[in-house]
Design an enzyme around this catalytic site. Sequence first.
Site, PDB file in Angstrom:
ATOM      1  N   CYS A 103       8.245   1.024  -8.339  1.00 12.63           N
ATOM      2  CA  CYS A 103       9.414   1.959  -9.141  1.00 12.63           C
ATOM      3  C   CYS A 103       8.601   3.171  -9.800  1.00 12.63           C
ATOM      4  O   CYS A 103       7.414   3.276  -9.594  1.00 12.63           O
ATOM      5  CB  CYS A 103       9.780   0.980 -10.388  1.00 12.63           C
ATOM      6  SG  CYS A 103      10.406  -0.709  -9.817  1.00 12.63           S
TER       7      CYS A 103
ATOM      8  N   GLY B 162      11.553   4.762  -5.565  1.00 10.28           N
ATOM      9  CA  GLY B 162      12.795   3.657  -5.507  1.00 10.28           C
ATOM     10  C   GLY B 162      14.124   4.212  -5.365  1.00 10.28           C
ATOM     11  O   GLY B 162      14.678   5.201  -6.155  1.00 10.28           O
TER      12      GLY B 162
ATOM     13  N   ASN C  75       6.865  -0.312 -14.177  1.00  9.85           N
ATOM     14  CA  ASN C  75       6.506  -0.188 -12.789  1.00  9.85           C
ATOM     15  C   ASN C  75       5.307  -1.322 -12.673  1.00  9.85           C
ATOM     16  O   ASN C  75       4.543  -1.004 -13.618  1.00  9.85           O
ATOM     17  CB  ASN C  75       6.211   1.058 -12.463  1.00  9.85           C
ATOM     18  CG  ASN C  75       5.386   1.247 -11.039  1.00  9.85           C
ATOM     19  OD1 ASN C  75       4.516   2.208 -10.808  1.00  9.85           O
ATOM     20  ND2 ASN C  75       5.962   0.411 -10.204  1.00  9.85           N
ATOM     21  N   GLY C  76       5.716  -2.273 -11.696  1.00 14.04           N
ATOM     22  CA  GLY C  76       4.429  -3.282 -11.515  1.00 14.04           C
ATOM     23  C   GLY C  76       4.915  -4.478 -11.256  1.00 14.04           C
ATOM     24  O   GLY C  76       6.054  -4.508 -11.029  1.00 14.04           O
TER      25      GLY C  76
ATOM     26  N   CYS D  88      -4.308   0.887  -7.358  1.00 18.60           N
ATOM     27  CA  CYS D  88      -3.734   0.658  -6.026  1.00 18.60           C
ATOM     28  C   CYS D  88      -4.376   1.775  -5.106  1.00 18.60           C
ATOM     29  O   CYS D  88      -3.895   3.036  -5.162  1.00 18.60           O
ATOM     30  CB  CYS D  88      -2.416   0.581  -6.085  1.00 18.60           C
ATOM     31  SG  CYS D  88      -1.614   0.519  -4.608  1.00 18.60           S
TER      32      CYS D  88
ATOM     33  N   TYR E 128      -0.042   5.396   1.468  1.00 18.64           N
ATOM     34  CA  TYR E 128       1.396   5.609   1.715  1.00 18.64           C
ATOM     35  C   TYR E 128       2.223   5.984   0.723  1.00 18.64           C
ATOM     36  O   TYR E 128       3.199   6.828   0.920  1.00 18.64           O
ATOM     37  CB  TYR E 128       1.720   4.148   2.166  1.00 18.64           C
ATOM     38  CG  TYR E 128       3.437   4.260   2.402  1.00 18.64           C
ATOM     39  CD1 TYR E 128       4.014   4.589   3.364  1.00 18.64           C
ATOM     40  CD2 TYR E 128       4.125   3.272   1.394  1.00 18.64           C
ATOM     41  CE1 TYR E 128       5.413   4.582   3.418  1.00 18.64           C
ATOM     42  CE2 TYR E 128       5.416   3.170   1.384  1.00 18.64           C
ATOM     43  CZ  TYR E 128       6.133   3.941   2.451  1.00 18.64           C
ATOM     44  OH  TYR E 128       7.373   3.794   2.707  1.00 18.64           O
TER      45      TYR E 128
ATOM     46  N   SER F  89       4.323  10.100   5.523  1.00 18.12           N
ATOM     47  CA  SER F  89       2.776   9.686   5.011  1.00 18.12           C
ATOM     48  C   SER F  89       1.840   9.990   6.093  1.00 18.12           C
ATOM     49  O   SER F  89       0.790  10.110   5.821  1.00 18.12           O
ATOM     50  CB  SER F  89       2.842   8.338   4.214  1.00 18.12           C
ATOM     51  OG  SER F  89       3.717   7.494   5.018  1.00 18.12           O
TER      52      SER F  89
ATOM     53  N   ASP G 102       0.334   5.793   8.825  1.00 20.17           N
ATOM     54  CA  ASP G 102      -0.354   5.247   7.732  1.00 20.17           C
ATOM     55  C   ASP G 102      -0.852   3.901   7.670  1.00 20.17           C
ATOM     56  O   ASP G 102      -1.955   3.723   7.192  1.00 20.17           O
ATOM     57  CB  ASP G 102       0.082   5.694   6.483  1.00 20.17           C
ATOM     58  CG  ASP G 102       1.514   5.053   6.329  1.00 20.17           C
ATOM     59  OD1 ASP G 102       1.469   4.029   5.902  1.00 20.17           O
ATOM     60  OD2 ASP G 102       2.385   5.670   6.759  1.00 20.17           O
TER      61      ASP G 102
ATOM     62  N   CYS H  54       0.738  -7.819  -1.299  1.00 22.89           N
ATOM     63  CA  CYS H  54       0.429  -7.412  -2.774  1.00 22.89           C
ATOM     64  C   CYS H  54       1.137  -8.048  -3.699  1.00 22.89           C
ATOM     65  O   CYS H  54       2.349  -8.455  -3.695  1.00 22.89           O
ATOM     66  CB  CYS H  54       0.596  -5.952  -2.760  1.00 22.89           C
ATOM     67  SG  CYS H  54       0.826  -5.140  -4.253  1.00 22.89           S
TER      68      CYS H  54
ATOM     69  N   CYS I  49      -8.058  -0.785  -6.313  1.00 19.07           N
ATOM     70  CA  CYS I  49      -7.587  -2.326  -5.701  1.00 19.07           C
ATOM     71  C   CYS I  49      -7.264  -2.297  -4.168  1.00 19.07           C
ATOM     72  O   CYS I  49      -6.536  -1.424  -3.739  1.00 19.07           O
ATOM     73  CB  CYS I  49      -6.254  -2.780  -6.464  1.00 19.07           C
ATOM     74  SG  CYS I  49      -5.600  -4.296  -5.705  1.00 19.07           S
TER      75      CYS I  49
ATOM     76  N   CYS J 219      -4.598  -5.983  -0.627  1.00 13.60           N
ATOM     77  CA  CYS J 219      -4.012  -5.975   0.674  1.00 13.60           C
ATOM     78  C   CYS J 219      -5.027  -5.738   1.997  1.00 13.60           C
ATOM     79  O   CYS J 219      -4.232  -6.005   3.085  1.00 13.60           O
ATOM     80  CB  CYS J 219      -2.742  -5.001   0.712  1.00 13.60           C
ATOM     81  SG  CYS J 219      -3.335  -3.236   0.561  1.00 13.60           S
TER      82      CYS J 219
HETATM   83  P1  AMP Z   1       5.891  -2.098  10.336  1.00 16.52           P
HETATM   84  O1  AMP Z   1       7.064  -1.597  11.228  1.00 16.52           O
HETATM   85  O2  AMP Z   1       6.297  -3.337   9.499  1.00 16.52           O
HETATM   86  O3  AMP Z   1       4.582  -2.003  10.742  1.00 16.52           O
HETATM   87  O4  AMP Z   1       5.676  -1.075   8.939  1.00 16.52           O
HETATM   88  C1  AMP Z   1       4.728   0.162   9.158  1.00 16.52           C
HETATM   89  C2  AMP Z   1       5.389   1.182   8.478  1.00 16.52           C
HETATM   90  O5  AMP Z   1       6.035   0.675   7.167  1.00 16.52           O
HETATM   91  C3  AMP Z   1       4.420   2.315   8.296  1.00 16.52           C
HETATM   92  O6  AMP Z   1       5.308   3.432   8.785  1.00 16.52           O
HETATM   93  C4  AMP Z   1       4.384   2.606   7.036  1.00 16.52           C
HETATM   94  O7  AMP Z   1       4.345   3.915   6.689  1.00 16.52           O
HETATM   95  C5  AMP Z   1       5.496   1.752   6.281  1.00 16.52           C
HETATM   96  N1  AMP Z   1       5.185   1.087   4.975  1.00 16.52           N
HETATM   97  C6  AMP Z   1       3.863   0.675   4.613  1.00 16.52           C
HETATM   98  N2  AMP Z   1       4.179  -0.118   3.606  1.00 16.52           N
HETATM   99  C7  AMP Z   1       5.309  -0.010   3.224  1.00 16.52           C
HETATM  100  C8  AMP Z   1       6.011  -0.441   1.953  1.00 16.52           C
HETATM  101  N3  AMP Z   1       5.470  -1.230   1.167  1.00 16.52           N
HETATM  102  N4  AMP Z   1       7.397  -0.309   2.040  1.00 16.52           N
HETATM  103  C9  AMP Z   1       7.992   0.488   3.040  1.00 16.52           C
HETATM  104  N5  AMP Z   1       7.328   0.777   4.018  1.00 16.52           N
HETATM  105  C10 AMP Z   1       6.211   0.715   4.010  1.00 16.52           C
END
Ligand code: AMP
Length: 464
Positions: A13, A40, A117-118, A252, A258, A299, A362, A398, A447, A450
Amino acid sequence: MPYGELAALKEECGVVAAYGVGDDLPGLLYMGLFALQHRGEESAGIAVSDGEQIELVKGLGLVSEVFTTSCLHDLNSIEPKLGIGHVRYGTTGGGGLDNAQPLIVRYLQGNMALAHNGNLANTDRLRREMEENGQIFQTTSDTEVILNLVARYRREGIVTAVRKALRHVQGAYSLVLQSNDTLVAVRDPYAFRPLALGRLGDGYVIASESCAFDAMGAELIRDVKPGEMIIIDEEGLRSERLCEQDVPRHACIFEYIYFARVDSVIDGLNVHAVRRSLGRILAQEQPADADIVIGVPDSGIPAAVGYALESGMPYEEGLVKNRYVGRTFISPGQLLRNLKVRLKLNPNRHVLEGKRVVVVEDSIVRGTTSRNLIRSLREAGATEVHMRISSPPYISPCYYGIDTPSTSELVAAQHSIESIRSMIGADSLAFLSMEGLLQAVPGGGNCLSCLTAKYPQQTCQERN
Ligand code: AMP
């Protein structure tokens, strides 16, 4: 990848607050929230006070959908002196208007509004205890637990009430809270989530990220310190510590990797500069024999530019992101689902055809994005695809404000790098090392849960 791509993976958030910033305080909060939209997209809200009453507008949707000119005008009509705002991407509690923030309570001793937020670690137990004592909850969000705790001590004044309430609370919280005439901002002792303090004219602003200050025309003063409570009222600004004892800072690391916007400065480091260093170090650690480097928007881009600069290969715009994808809704048939990926992120055939490509991303969470992406890069003519990830493998959920899938769904927790490579169909796959990550985010105190599966835990109550 584009914000909001993953249905079950949710962002955090964003909070914003202002005190004594002159005319049109709701409009300024709106600008701040607009800049924090990436944190968000599910709901948005603003609460303002003229010193005697609190007015609230909140709703489901993007900031631009929730606030019309006329509702901002209505908020302005009470000539507010202070206010808070929130954008939400639900973590604990799920969605719905009831859970949209700020949350507000009105009672005999005055009004109070809170935005958070948190993610609290001990909400279930606290909530059960409160419900057993007859407390009624209107939402399923853990923010209401904090609000009720503060209300419990409210007779002792807002500052003491917040301090006492937070002694019960474990986990991550960067929060802004207002009574009719006082603004309070708190960052938990571990400083899990970011929170910054800024100046605007004779007044003050608070926000999750400094990019909100740029949008409000404010100036960043500093980050809110771990365990710091900032109080702003008619007397000016003062700062108190929540606990007597310090705990090790745990800001974090994923904000840098990201979440945060590249133009934000978090705990003294510009996010863009960090991502670029991540890419440079990744190129040193994990070189690839290829023709071009591309990044996965948003990112992955600065890391890809860093990788290209370090490796000497040209950076190209190999993936084009449609900037209007934010809340595109498409019915869930397979054909449209496949097309939706293309709608959001289209490979640029002109750039990719006949090329050996390094694609910088990322993170890999479930692995679905990478698999789809690599397939589409090959369809667009890439002859080889070398995937480079600008963070170490994501192996553990997380519990501090980022809704991630369980360990069983985290591909790096379940598979070796070689088997992930084969699952996503890359010619090669490599991740940044932990040493490389820490080199790009100097200073320590982050932190890494993850990435390490080691979690810090301690309440203020235990420490004092
Ligand atoms: P996946 O397809 O499940 O491997 O997700 C990887 C992608 O999700 C990467 O492109 C990241 O930029 C993105 N990503 C990483 N963490 C999050 C998050 N908490 N919420 C949404 N996207 C994320």
